[in-house]
Design a protein around this motif. Structure first.
Motif, PDB file in Angstrom:
ATOM      1  N   PRO A  85       0.827  -1.202   0.000  1.00  0.00           N
ATOM      2  CA  PRO A  85       0.000   0.000   0.000  1.00  0.00           C
ATOM      3  C   PRO A  85       0.867   1.260   0.000  1.00  0.00           C
ATOM      4  O   PRO A  85       2.078   1.155   0.121  1.00  0.00           O
ATOM      5  CB  PRO A  85      -0.790  -0.128   1.305  1.00  0.00           C
ATOM      6  CG  PRO A  85      -0.002  -1.034   2.161  1.00  0.00           C
ATOM      7  CD  PRO A  85       0.767  -1.940   1.259  1.00  0.00           C
ATOM      8  N   PRO A  86       0.260   2.445  -0.109  1.00  0.00           N
ATOM      9  CA  PRO A  86       1.004   3.687  -0.362  1.00  0.00           C
ATOM     10  C   PRO A  86       2.114   4.017   0.630  1.00  0.00           C
ATOM     11  O   PRO A  86       3.243   4.277   0.213  1.00  0.00           O
ATOM     12  CB  PRO A  86      -0.090   4.775  -0.310  1.00  0.00           C
ATOM     13  CG  PRO A  86      -1.344   4.092  -0.579  1.00  0.00           C
ATOM     14  CD  PRO A  86      -1.205   2.672  -0.157  1.00  0.00           C
ATOM     15  N   VAL A  87       1.813   4.004   1.938  1.00  0.00           N
ATOM     16  CA  VAL A  87       2.856   4.414   2.889  1.00  0.00           C
ATOM     17  C   VAL A  87       3.983   3.393   2.880  1.00  0.00           C
ATOM     18  O   VAL A  87       5.174   3.746   2.936  1.00  0.00           O
ATOM     19  CB  VAL A  87       2.282   4.577   4.319  1.00  0.00           C
ATOM     20  CG1 VAL A  87       3.393   4.950   5.293  1.00  0.00           C
ATOM     21  CG2 VAL A  87       1.205   5.636   4.336  1.00  0.00           C
ATOM     22  N   MET A  96      -1.829   5.698  16.304  1.00  0.00           N
ATOM     23  CA  MET A  96      -3.171   5.368  16.799  1.00  0.00           C
ATOM     24  C   MET A  96      -4.199   6.324  16.227  1.00  0.00           C
ATOM     25  O   MET A  96      -5.289   5.916  15.824  1.00  0.00           O
ATOM     26  CB  MET A  96      -3.215   5.449  18.329  1.00  0.00           C
ATOM     27  CG  MET A  96      -2.913   4.175  19.067  1.00  0.00           C
ATOM     28  SD  MET A  96      -3.562   2.672  18.325  1.00  0.00           S
ATOM     29  CE  MET A  96      -5.291   3.050  18.186  1.00  0.00           C
ATOM     30  N   GLY A  97      -3.855   7.599  16.195  1.00  0.00           N
ATOM     31  CA  GLY A  97      -4.795   8.586  15.677  1.00  0.00           C
ATOM     32  C   GLY A  97      -5.164   8.313  14.227  1.00  0.00           C
ATOM     33  O   GLY A  97      -6.333   8.292  13.850  1.00  0.00           O
ATOM     34  N   LEU A  98      -4.145   8.060  13.396  1.00  0.00           N
ATOM     35  CA  LEU A  98      -4.394   7.778  11.978  1.00  0.00           C
ATOM     36  C   LEU A  98      -5.164   6.481  11.824  1.00  0.00           C
ATOM     37  O   LEU A  98      -6.028   6.360  10.956  1.00  0.00           O
ATOM     38  CB  LEU A  98      -3.059   7.693  11.222  1.00  0.00           C
ATOM     39  CG  LEU A  98      -2.326   9.018  11.028  1.00  0.00           C
ATOM     40  CD1 LEU A  98      -0.929   8.771  10.476  1.00  0.00           C
ATOM     41  CD2 LEU A  98      -3.104   9.927  10.080  1.00  0.00           C
ATOM     42  N   ALA A  99      -4.846   5.497  12.665  1.00  0.00           N
ATOM     43  CA  ALA A  99      -5.561   4.218  12.575  1.00  0.00           C
ATOM     44  C   ALA A  99      -7.034   4.418  12.944  1.00  0.00           C
ATOM     45  O   ALA A  99      -7.923   3.835  12.325  1.00  0.00           O
ATOM     46  CB  ALA A  99      -4.913   3.193  13.490  1.00  0.00           C
ATOM     47  N   GLY A 137      -3.638  -0.173  10.077  1.00  0.00           N
ATOM     48  CA  GLY A 137      -2.734  -0.071  11.221  1.00  0.00           C
ATOM     49  C   GLY A 137      -1.274   0.029  10.849  1.00  0.00           C
ATOM     50  O   GLY A 137      -0.543   0.900  11.326  1.00  0.00           O
ATOM     51  N   SER A 138      -0.822  -0.865   9.945  1.00  0.00           N
ATOM     52  CA  SER A 138       0.596  -0.861   9.596  1.00  0.00           C
ATOM     53  C   SER A 138       0.966   0.421   8.852  1.00  0.00           C
ATOM     54  O   SER A 138       2.036   0.985   9.054  1.00  0.00           O
ATOM     55  CB  SER A 138       0.948  -2.084   8.753  1.00  0.00           C
ATOM     56  OG  SER A 138       0.210  -2.076   7.551  1.00  0.00           O
ATOM     57  N   GLU A 139       0.062   0.898   7.987  1.00  0.00           N
ATOM     58  CA  GLU A 139       0.317   2.147   7.267  1.00  0.00           C
ATOM     59  C   GLU A 139       0.435   3.316   8.241  1.00  0.00           C
ATOM     60  O   GLU A 139       1.322   4.153   8.148  1.00  0.00           O
ATOM     61  CB  GLU A 139      -0.839   2.419   6.293  1.00  0.00           C
ATOM     62  CG  GLU A 139      -0.950   1.413   5.165  1.00  0.00           C
ATOM     63  CD  GLU A 139      -0.041   1.790   4.028  1.00  0.00           C
ATOM     64  OE1 GLU A 139      -0.436   2.628   3.191  1.00  0.00           O
ATOM     65  OE2 GLU A 139       1.089   1.274   3.983  1.00  0.00           O
ATOM     66  N   ALA A 140      -0.502   3.345   9.199  1.00  0.00           N
ATOM     67  CA  ALA A 140      -0.554   4.470  10.129  1.00  0.00           C
ATOM     68  C   ALA A 140       0.724   4.563  10.958  1.00  0.00           C
ATOM     69  O   ALA A 140       1.342   5.627  11.068  1.00  0.00           O
ATOM     70  CB  ALA A 140      -1.772   4.321  11.051  1.00  0.00           C
ATOM     71  N   GLY A 182      -9.206   5.665  10.172  1.00  0.00           N
ATOM     72  CA  GLY A 182      -9.477   4.781   9.040  1.00  0.00           C
ATOM     73  C   GLY A 182      -8.274   4.220   8.313  1.00  0.00           C
ATOM     74  O   GLY A 182      -8.414   3.331   7.492  1.00  0.00           O
ATOM     75  N   MET A 183      -7.076   4.710   8.603  1.00  0.00           N
ATOM     76  CA  MET A 183      -5.895   4.178   7.907  1.00  0.00           C
ATOM     77  C   MET A 183      -5.613   2.768   8.417  1.00  0.00           C
ATOM     78  O   MET A 183      -5.865   2.444   9.574  1.00  0.00           O
ATOM     79  CB  MET A 183      -4.690   5.055   8.254  1.00  0.00           C
ATOM     80  CG  MET A 183      -3.872   5.488   7.068  1.00  0.00           C
ATOM     81  SD  MET A 183      -2.485   6.495   7.608  1.00  0.00           S
ATOM     82  CE  MET A 183      -1.825   6.928   6.032  1.00  0.00           C
TER      83      MET A 183
END
Lengths: 528, 98
Positions: free
Chosen positions: A321-323, B33-36, B42-45, B39-40
């Motif tokens: 995914p993007p990040v 945690m905030g980004l997760a 978890g791993s991305e956030a 809606g992001m």
């Protein structure tokens, strides 16, 4: 702004004095790591396969891997690295009782390539760069991380304290007093590759983020770090079923993966290069076919297809995914696993520029201490010895490492240490000897150690020709470009080190030879 | 430098390095945690928050060696660290068992 410059000047000096010795080691080993696979081929002659020959051989993985897989059995993870230009062998890696073990096969015949054991580039030089081989509680990683942050702080503070950044870009006055010339060189080597110097510690930190922030990354997963990694890499840990089963064809899985990726990316540079085998031979076996080291892209490890080991059916597909893609791209800037010789050499010379930046920074500090009417006290002698050992010392220890590799017999063993470990001992003891030499000889040690570097570099190249017959002309004729280039680089190093030694031998700095002479010759210098 | 006494300097170093690290971990945790939560994945956030936390740490280091008042940097750094860790823990799901 003046107060900010003053405080940043203090930070720059303090961080520089404390960290530069280890930072030079990191930068030196990192620069050599650019060519770690080439160093592998030089130090382990059994791996010298011509990349042209390896590329022609259509390897049936099932056939070539069968004996090794039968031996290694159902480990939780086996990694197969397909041959590529910089590493023309078929490599198999796995954890054997907590020790990472690597074996190489000839991709055409499947014969295992055995020979004198050596940690070489990927086993010694590359890990030294990010962990100093200190594995106790992962301390080496934390030291590397601390140094990376220090490097960023040094770069930021260095930029802040400069008044005339653009002018300094082009200023090098070698005819002026040594101290001014040293500072000019320090500024110039910093500025000419500044984006490079900033990018490396920052991306290095990004690569190890999971080591430095274990608590933070596990938070959304209720503290389960495994779950985080499984989601980030698209993997799942597999438990053994306990019953054996016949395995499907790896060649078929590779072909399916390649066809799917090529359909999505018709330019056709997406090819599988790493295969992970989980519990091979077991009924629960999984095979992950990955594209980890793209030839023409920077971001690593973005595509994975997981197959059922028994039926060969696709279980899951993962595209980053993007990040994760951005992170893989930034990490890829640091790992430089893409195929691009020009960029690779640019990284190498950029790394050498970084080494020069650190060394001239230390030298400038040394000269400033003396010329500021403080004279040369015991702390100065200690610092000068440390500087010499950190710069020329580690370089000549690396030379000794290469020479030992050519001289130690295949079955060498001493006090329970095997051949690969003995090579490392030679490196370590030579480094210690260089420090002792620097303590005794002080400023004169610079020139003397340069002579030793020249000697070791020349000896290594000659010994390679003598022990393997692959001197540059023969190696070039056989298509062994990496070996030929390394020999030529060693010869060039010998020449440069010899020239430097001659220049230094003629004009040992009066400031740093002895206390009374230094004080007598001190002139008031304008404050920098 | 803002101080000449070695002990105060050592204290400043500890506050900046240790406290700054705590702040970095807290920021990465809270940010992740905030980004997760909005809606992001978890791993991305956490990946994004983690990468942003390194330049933040650099900023803390630079400021920590410039600001004169030890009390101010201690309160700011440790205070922010405590607050971000607390909020991160408040937002986080309960710890997984086993």
């Amino acid at each position: 702004m003046e107060a900010f410059r003053r405080s940043m000047s203090g930070l720059h000096t303090w961080a520089g004095v404390v960290c530069s010795a280890l930072l030079f080691a990191m930068f030196w080993m990192g620069t050599l790591s650019v060519f770690d696979r080439e160093i592998d081929q030089w130090m382990k002659p059994q791996l010298r396969l011509s990349p042209d020959v390896a590329a022609d051989a259509p390897a049936s993985l099932d056939r070539t891997l069968q004996p090794l897989l039968a031996e290694l059995g159902d480990r939780s993870a086996l990694y197969i690295y397909l041959p590529k230009e910089r590493e023309p062998t078929l490599r198999v890696g796995y954890d054997d009782a907590e020790t990472w073990t690597v074996r190489h096969l000839d991709p055409a015949t499947g014969a295992e390539l055995t020979g004198p054991d050596s940690l070489a580039g990927t086993g010694f030089i590359f890990p030294f760069h990010f962990s100093f081989h200190i594995s106790w509680v992962g301390l080496g990683y934390w030291i590397a991380g601390f140094l990376a942050m220090a490097m960023l702080a040094l770069l930021a503070s260095g930029i802040i304290i400069h008044r005339k950044i653009f002018a300094e870009f082009f200023t090098f006055r070698p005819d002026r007093k040594a101290r001014r010339a040293t500072l000019d060189l320090h500024n110039m080597t910093s500025l000419v590759a500044l984006p490079f110097h900033v990018m490396l510690p920052l991306t290095g930190l990004f690569i190890f983020f999971s080591i430095y922030l274990p608590w933070s990354i596990a938070l959304p997963f209720g503290g389960d770090t495994e779950a985080f990694f499984d989601e980030m890499y698209g993997t799942k840990t597999v438990e053994a079923a306990g019953e054996t089963a016949p395995m499907a064809s790896l060649d078929t899985m590779l072909a399916i993966a390649e066809a799917r990726w090529r359909a999505r990316d018709p330019d056709g540079t997406v090819r599988p290069d790493v295969i992970e085998l989980h519990r091979w031979g077991d009924a629960n076996a999984r095979v992950s076919v990955q594209q980890v080291f793209p030839a023409r892209a920077i971001a690593m490890r973005r595509q994975t297809i997981t197959f059922d080991g028994v039926t060969g059916a696709i279980l899951s597909e993962y595209t980053a995914p993007p990040v994760r893609t951005a992170h893989a791209w930034l990490a890829g800037l640091h790992f430089i696993q893409f195929d691009h010789w020009v960029l690779r050499w640019l990284y190498f010379f950029g790394g050498l520029t970084g080494c020069a930046m650190i060394a001239t920074g230390l030298l400038f500090w040394l000269r400033s201490r003396v010329s500021r009417r403080r004279g040369a006290d015991a702390r100065f002698w200690a610092m000068q010895a440390t500087t010499v050992a950190s710069v020329t010392g580690i370089i000549l220890a690396t030379g000794a490492f290469l020479v030992a590799n050519r001289l130690l017999p295949e079955d060498a063993s001493f006090l329970g240490e095997d051949r690969a470990a003995l090579e490392v001992w030679v490196f370590a003891m030579t480094w210690v000897a260089a420090l002792q030499h620097a303590v005794l000889r002080q400023a004169a040690a610079w020139g003397e150690q340069c002579w030793v570097i020249a000697g070791f570099a020349l000896a290594a190249a000659c010994l390679n020709a003598a022990t393997t017959g692959d001197h540059p002309l023969a190696a070039g004729a056989a298509g062994l470009w990496s070996v030929a280039s390394l020999d030529l680089a060693l010869l060039a190093t010998a020449v440069v080190a010899g020239l430097a030694a001659r220049r230094m031998g003629g004009s040992t700095s009066r400031h740093t030879r002895s206390p009374t002479v230094a004080v007598a010759n001190t002139n008031p210098e304008p404050a920098e | 430098m803002a101080t000449t006494r070695p002990l105060l300097l050592a204290l400043r170093i500890v506050i900046v390095i240790v406290g700054g690290y705590a702040l970095m971990a807290g920021f990465a945790g809270l940010g992740g945690m905030g980004l997760a939560r909005i809606g992001m994945a978890g791993s991305e956030a956490v990946l994004l928050a983690a990468m942003l936390s390194f330049p933040l740490y650099l900023g803390v280091i630079l400021w920590g060696f410039h600001e004169r008042s030890l009390r101010r940097i201690a309160l700011t750094i440790f205070g922010s660290a405590a607050v971000s860790v607390a909020f991160a823990l408040a937002l986080a799901p309960p710890a997984a068992t086993g």
